[in-house]
Design an enzyme around this catalytic site. Structure first.
Site, short mmCIF file in Angstrom:
data_model
loop_
_atom_site.label_atom_id
_atom_site.label_comp_id
_atom_site.label_asym_id
_atom_site.label_seq_id
_atom_site.Cartn_x
_atom_site.Cartn_y
_atom_site.Cartn_z
N ASP A 12 0.87 -1.17 0.00
CA ASP A 12 0.00 0.00 0.00
C ASP A 12 0.91 1.22 0.00
OD1 ASP A 12 -2.24 1.68 0.21
OD2 ASP A 12 -2.20 1.59 2.41
N GLU A 72 -1.25 -1.25 -4.88
CA GLU A 72 -2.48 -0.50 -5.13
C GLU A 72 -2.21 0.60 -6.16
OE1 GLU A 72 -5.89 0.91 -2.23
OE2 GLU A 72 -4.20 2.31 -2.14
N ASP A 144 -2.64 0.97 7.22
CA ASP A 144 -1.72 0.76 6.09
C ASP A 144 -1.31 -0.71 5.98
OD1 ASP A 144 -1.42 3.60 5.28
OD2 ASP A 144 -0.55 3.78 7.28
#
Length: 175
Positions: A12, A72, A144
């Site tokens: 992420d 992502e 996160d």
């Protein structure tokens, strides 16, 4: 787990905090391996923060030896400057697994949420609850890390169809 186990790192990306999560996937079975957060020095110049991200992601990959990586995709937020900085962080992060020979897949935030919770607009708490359900041994200290595990889970669910599509594309005669 058997010999078909694939180790996946989900990332992420962020310039302030980059979450990472590693799972082992054996078809439908998932096992939590590790997760954490990378926080480059916020007072350093951008180039040094990007270098710190690259080095830290490279170190995690070398420590846990995943076979595949998933990251992502960037979403565009209201502040174009923040979006640009996030894009630069993603570049450094994407480069780390690529330089180590890993195949890197990218997934949209909505697909990640839908893959993990069944809803494309799920809240952070819903994602964290599903991570706890899907990976009961997972421990994560912040959103996160949970998001990174969600990215790894998404890749575990979608990797076979992505490989099949790639195989079909290579067999189709090109004009």
């Amino acid at each position: 787990m058997n010999g078909r186990t694939i180790r996946i790192i989900g990332i992420d990306p962020g310039l302030r905090r980059t979450g990472w999560g590693i799972v082992d996937s054996d078809g439908p079975r998932l096992v939590y391996v590790a997760s954490g957060v990378i926080t480059p020095p916020k007072d350093d110049d951008l180039a040094y923060r990007l270098s710190a991200l690259f080095d830290a992601v490279t170190g995690v990959i070398k420590s846990f030896s995943p076979s595949e990586a998933a990251v992502e995709e960037t979403f565009v937020n209201e502040n174009p400057r923040s979006t640009l900085k996030l894009g630069q962080a993603r570049g450094a992060i994407l480069l780390a697994p690529a330089r180590l020979g890993l195949r890197v897949a990218e997934y949209t935030p909505n697909l990640i949420k839908k893959s993990v919770t069944g809803a494309g607009h799920a809240e952070k708490q819903q994602i964290q609850a599903m991570i706890g359900f899907l990976l009961p041994k997972a421990t994560f200290g912040c959103a996160d890390e949970a998001d990174a595990l969600a990215i790894a889970i998404t890749h575990a669910h979608h990797r076979v169809s992505r490989q099949r599509l790639a195989a079909i594309a290579t067999k189709v005669p090109q004009p």
